[in-house]
Design an enzyme around this catalytic site. Structure first.
Site, PDB file in Angstrom:
ATOM      1  N   GLY A  12       0.836  -1.213   0.000  1.00  0.00           N
ATOM      2  CA  GLY A  12       0.000   0.000   0.000  1.00  0.00           C
ATOM      3  C   GLY A  12       0.863   1.252   0.000  1.00  0.00           C
ATOM      4  N   ARG A  73       1.045  -5.005  -5.839  1.00  0.00           N
ATOM      5  CA  ARG A  73       1.224  -6.270  -5.138  1.00  0.00           C
ATOM      6  C   ARG A  73       1.578  -7.292  -6.214  1.00  0.00           C
ATOM      7  NH1 ARG A  73      -2.902  -3.691  -1.663  1.00  0.00           N
ATOM      8  NH2 ARG A  73      -1.738  -3.206   0.213  1.00  0.00           N
ATOM      9  N   ASP A 104       5.562  -5.252   5.974  1.00  0.00           N
ATOM     10  CA  ASP A 104       6.097  -6.574   6.303  1.00  0.00           C
ATOM     11  C   ASP A 104       6.137  -7.528   5.109  1.00  0.00           C
ATOM     12  OD1 ASP A 104       6.676  -6.035   8.915  1.00  0.00           O
ATOM     13  OD2 ASP A 104       4.878  -6.965   9.744  1.00  0.00           O
ATOM     14  N   THR A 126       4.182   2.506   5.678  1.00  0.00           N
ATOM     15  CA  THR A 126       2.758   2.145   5.758  1.00  0.00           C
ATOM     16  C   THR A 126       2.069   3.099   6.726  1.00  0.00           C
ATOM     17  OG1 THR A 126       1.149   0.542   6.603  1.00  0.00           O
ATOM     18  CG2 THR A 126       3.382   0.322   7.437  1.00  0.00           C
ATOM     19  N   ASP A 128      -0.260   2.346   8.596  1.00  0.00           N
ATOM     20  CA  ASP A 128      -0.799   1.612   9.753  1.00  0.00           C
ATOM     21  C   ASP A 128       0.129   1.606  10.973  1.00  0.00           C
ATOM     22  OD1 ASP A 128      -2.909   1.010   8.118  1.00  0.00           O
ATOM     23  OD2 ASP A 128      -2.525  -1.139   8.012  1.00  0.00           O
ATOM     24  N   ASP A 130       2.237  -0.551  11.689  1.00  0.00           N
ATOM     25  CA  ASP A 130       2.159  -1.903  12.254  1.00  0.00           C
ATOM     26  C   ASP A 130       3.413  -2.727  11.965  1.00  0.00           C
ATOM     27  OD1 ASP A 130       1.791  -2.142   9.540  1.00  0.00           O
ATOM     28  OD2 ASP A 130       0.100  -3.513   9.661  1.00  0.00           O
ATOM     29  N   ARG A 163     -26.192  14.297  17.077  1.00  0.00           N
ATOM     30  CA  ARG A 163     -26.058  12.889  16.684  1.00  0.00           C
ATOM     31  C   ARG A 163     -24.836  12.219  17.309  1.00  0.00           C
ATOM     32  NH1 ARG A 163     -27.129  13.574  10.230  1.00  0.00           N
ATOM     33  NH2 ARG A 163     -29.364  13.179  10.271  1.00  0.00           N
ATOM     34  N   GLY A 171      -6.430   0.797   9.263  1.00  0.00           N
ATOM     35  CA  GLY A 171      -5.603  -0.014  10.156  1.00  0.00           C
ATOM     36  C   GLY A 171      -6.079  -1.440  10.041  1.00  0.00           C
ATOM     37  N   ARG A 172      -5.510  -2.137   9.057  1.00  0.00           N
ATOM     38  CA  ARG A 172      -5.977  -3.494   8.733  1.00  0.00           C
ATOM     39  C   ARG A 172      -6.006  -4.393   9.974  1.00  0.00           C
ATOM     40  NH1 ARG A 172      -3.933  -6.084   3.437  1.00  0.00           N
ATOM     41  NH2 ARG A 172      -2.529  -4.334   3.652  1.00  0.00           N
ATOM     42  N   LYS A 214     -24.330  16.159  27.637  1.00  0.00           N
ATOM     43  CA  LYS A 214     -23.585  15.921  26.379  1.00  0.00           C
ATOM     44  C   LYS A 214     -24.577  15.711  25.240  1.00  0.00           C
ATOM     45  CE  LYS A 214     -19.718  13.109  24.657  1.00  0.00           C
ATOM     46  NZ  LYS A 214     -18.852  14.225  24.263  1.00  0.00           N
ATOM     47  N   GLU A 223     -10.508  -0.107  11.492  1.00  0.00           N
ATOM     48  CA  GLU A 223     -10.933  -0.902  10.331  1.00  0.00           C
ATOM     49  C   GLU A 223     -10.950  -2.409  10.629  1.00  0.00           C
ATOM     50  OE1 GLU A 223      -7.969  -0.662   7.330  1.00  0.00           O
ATOM     51  OE2 GLU A 223      -9.155  -1.681   5.822  1.00  0.00           O
ATOM     52  N   GLN A 252      -7.360   8.528   3.579  1.00  0.00           N
ATOM     53  CA  GLN A 252      -6.298   8.598   4.612  1.00  0.00           C
ATOM     54  C   GLN A 252      -4.918   8.254   4.051  1.00  0.00           C
ATOM     55  OE1 GLN A 252      -8.114   6.621   8.479  1.00  0.00           O
ATOM     56  NE2 GLN A 252      -9.158   5.944   6.632  1.00  0.00           N
TER      57      GLN A 252
HETATM   58  P1  ADP Z   1       3.079  -4.676   2.590  1.00  0.00           P
HETATM   59  O1  ADP Z   1       4.475  -4.643   2.119  1.00  0.00           O
HETATM   60  O2  ADP Z   1       2.478  -3.321   2.712  1.00  0.00           O
HETATM   61  O3  ADP Z   1       2.897  -5.549   3.830  1.00  0.00           O
HETATM   62  P2  ADP Z   1       1.890  -6.796   0.967  1.00  0.00           P
HETATM   63  O4  ADP Z   1       1.699  -7.755   2.097  1.00  0.00           O
HETATM   64  O5  ADP Z   1       0.786  -6.665  -0.025  1.00  0.00           O
HETATM   65  O6  ADP Z   1       2.196  -5.305   1.434  1.00  0.00           O
HETATM   66  O7  ADP Z   1       3.221  -7.262   0.216  1.00  0.00           O
HETATM   67  C1  ADP Z   1       3.709  -6.544  -0.887  1.00  0.00           C
HETATM   68  C2  ADP Z   1       4.369  -7.497  -1.841  1.00  0.00           C
HETATM   69  O8  ADP Z   1       5.485  -8.125  -1.192  1.00  0.00           O
HETATM   70  C3  ADP Z   1       3.529  -8.683  -2.295  1.00  0.00           C
HETATM   71  O9  ADP Z   1       2.660  -8.352  -3.349  1.00  0.00           O
HETATM   72  C4  ADP Z   1       4.588  -9.655  -2.752  1.00  0.00           C
HETATM   73  O10 ADP Z   1       5.105  -9.299  -4.004  1.00  0.00           O
HETATM   74  C5  ADP Z   1       5.667  -9.429  -1.718  1.00  0.00           C
HETATM   75  N1  ADP Z   1       5.516 -10.423  -0.655  1.00  0.00           N
HETATM   76  C6  ADP Z   1       4.609 -10.445   0.330  1.00  0.00           C
HETATM   77  N2  ADP Z   1       4.753 -11.532   1.109  1.00  0.00           N
HETATM   78  C7  ADP Z   1       5.774 -12.238   0.578  1.00  0.00           C
HETATM   79  C8  ADP Z   1       6.413 -13.477   0.918  1.00  0.00           C
HETATM   80  N3  ADP Z   1       6.006 -14.217   1.944  1.00  0.00           N
HETATM   81  N4  ADP Z   1       7.444 -13.869   0.158  1.00  0.00           N
HETATM   82  C9  ADP Z   1       7.865 -13.124  -0.902  1.00  0.00           C
HETATM   83  N5  ADP Z   1       7.295 -11.960  -1.272  1.00  0.00           N
HETATM   84  C10 ADP Z   1       6.268 -11.526  -0.543  1.00  0.00           C
HETATM   85  O1  F6P Z   2      -1.780  -1.115   5.029  1.00  0.00           O
HETATM   86  C1  F6P Z   2      -2.325   0.114   4.692  1.00  0.00           C
HETATM   87  C2  F6P Z   2      -3.783  -0.038   4.371  1.00  0.00           C
HETATM   88  O2  F6P Z   2      -4.300   1.217   3.970  1.00  0.00           O
HETATM   89  C3  F6P Z   2      -4.633  -0.607   5.495  1.00  0.00           C
HETATM   90  O3  F6P Z   2      -4.942   0.352   6.479  1.00  0.00           O
HETATM   91  C4  F6P Z   2      -5.816  -1.130   4.730  1.00  0.00           C
HETATM   92  O4  F6P Z   2      -6.431  -2.195   5.410  1.00  0.00           O
HETATM   93  C5  F6P Z   2      -5.206  -1.617   3.454  1.00  0.00           C
HETATM   94  O5  F6P Z   2      -3.980  -0.934   3.299  1.00  0.00           O
HETATM   95  C6  F6P Z   2      -6.059  -1.385   2.238  1.00  0.00           C
HETATM   96  O6  F6P Z   2      -5.416  -1.924   1.147  1.00  0.00           O
HETATM   97  P1  F6P Z   2      -5.888  -1.754  -0.377  1.00  0.00           P
HETATM   98  O7  F6P Z   2      -5.010  -0.715  -0.969  1.00  0.00           O
HETATM   99  O8  F6P Z   2      -5.629  -3.093  -0.957  1.00  0.00           O
HETATM  100  O9  F6P Z   2      -7.313  -1.372  -0.373  1.00  0.00           O
END
Ligand code: ADP
Ligand code: F6P
Length: 320
Positions: A12, A73, A104, A126, A128, A130, A163, A171-172, A214, A223, A252
């Site tokens: 993302g 991705r 990650d 990111t 998030d 996280d 309201r 925040g996944r 209030k 999220e 966001q």
């Molecule tokens: P983020 O980096 O934000 O956590 P993703 O989890 O979508 O986002 O991962 C981004 C890209 O990193 C994936 O589309 C893939 O190409 C690569 N990736 C994710 N997990 C793995 C993995 N276990 N091994 C190798 N490449 C990975």
């Molecule tokens: O990791 C960042 C984030 O914006 C999260 O907060 C959310 O859950 C996710 O990415 C949304 O991803 P996508 O771009 O696939 O809709």
């Protein structure tokens, strides 16, 4: 000495990624290295969508949201075949190291590529926040400020109509944006995955607060909880206070990065290129107690990040 490196953004997007790309490019050039931009993360690495960058390639991007390198991705990168293609492309172009800006998932890919001899250094990008090995990730501050501004606007209409506004922030799997937005916007309640919640208790608290004068209410939902519309319905049923749900969503993720994001992105990027220059790869750069540090990628991925329970408790204690 490493002489030729690449830079990519993956997963993302996050505000400040452009600032990081700029700092990677300028640092590399100042160290006498050649630097290549890789478009759309690992997709571009596999397909060879790669171009040489100079100082002017990164002009006028420091303040822009999104990523000039695009992001994607890439399922293929999770396969042996995909990794082999990426390694072959690096060898063909003479790329010895890569700065990977992402989360990650992107770091898992960076570890796999490092194991094949291409030095990779990850930068935490990111909204998030996280990523366990770092107290800060690029984009987090901007996203929280955007969420805060939007909730302030919702407060205006909530106030006018007496309201309750249930607002879902991104925040996944993490409630960091939620708890900070709740504190910053004076919510009566913050609902995140990290802390059990009780809608009966919330309804009671709202009704007591209403008795006490209030007139309007903000409930911030992370999220990861996933059903803000349902939560709004239940609150309305239990309290008879008119309630609306708003999901802030991808707004966001956009916008011009804040000072905090620009400075952190620049520090992370400068440090990462310094590691590659020394021939050090398979690392993730992070921030601990305000200092820039680095970790082995596997170690970083195994770490756990604590949720700020104290902050959550403050939000609960003074939301009434
Ligand atoms: P983020 O980096 O934000 O956590 P993703 O989890 O979508 O986002 O991962 C981004 C890209 O990193 C994936 O589309 C893939 O190409 C690569 N990736 C994710 N997990 C793995 C993995 N276990 N091994 C190798 N490449 C990975
Ligand atoms: O990791 C960042 C984030 O914006 C999260 O907060 C959310 O859950 C996710 O990415 C949304 O991803 P996508 O771009 O696939 O809709």
């Amino acid at each position: 000495m490493i002489k030729k490196i690449g830079v990519l953004t993956s997963g993302g997007d996050a505000p400040g990624m452009n600032t990081a790309v700029r700092a990677v490019v300028r640092t590399a050039i100042s160290k006498g290295m050649e630097v290549y931009g890789i478009r759309r993360g690992y997709v571009g690495l596999i397909n060879g969508d790669i171009f040489q960058m100079d100082a002017r390639s990164v002009s006028d991007i420091i303040h822009r949201g999104g990523t000039m390198l695009y992001t994607a991705r890439c399922p293929e990168f999770r396969t042996e075949e995909g990794l082999d293609k990426a390694k072959a492309k690096c060898e063909e172009l003479g790329l010895e190291g890569i700065v990977v800006i992402g989360g990650d998932g992107s770091f898992r890919g960076a570890a796999d590529l490092s194991a094949r001899g291409i030095l990779c250094v990850g930068l935490p990008g990111t909204i998030d926040n996280d990523i366990a090995c770092t107290e800060y990730t690029i984009g987090y501050d901007t996203a929280m400020n955007t969420a805060m501004e939007l909730v302030d606007k919702l407060r205006d209409t909530s106030q006018s109509h007496d309201r309750c506004t249930v607002v879902e922030v991104m925040g996944r799997n993490a409630g960091y944006i939620a708890v900070n937005t709740g504190i910053a916007c004076g919510s009566i309640e913050v609902i995140t995955k990290e802390v059990p919640y009780d809608l009966d208790a919330l309804a009671k608290k709202m009704l007591e607060a209403k008795k006490n004068g209030k007139q309007n209410f903000i409930v911030v939902v992370a999220e990861g909880i996933g059903n803000s519309n349902e939560i709004a319905k239940i609150i309305e049923e239990k309290t008879h206070i008119e309630t609306r749900a708003t999901i802030l969503g991808h707004v966001q993720r956009g916008g011009s990065p804040t000072v905090r994001d620009r400075v952190a992105a620049t520090q992370f990027a400068h440090y990462a290129v310094g590691l590659l220059e020394q021939g050090i790869g398979n690392r993730v750069v992070g921030m601990q107690k305000g200092e820039i540090v680095d970790f082995d990628i596997q170690e970083a991925l195994a770490m756990k990040k604590p949720y700020d329970i104290e902050l959550h408790k403050i939000a609960e204690e003074i939301g009434f």
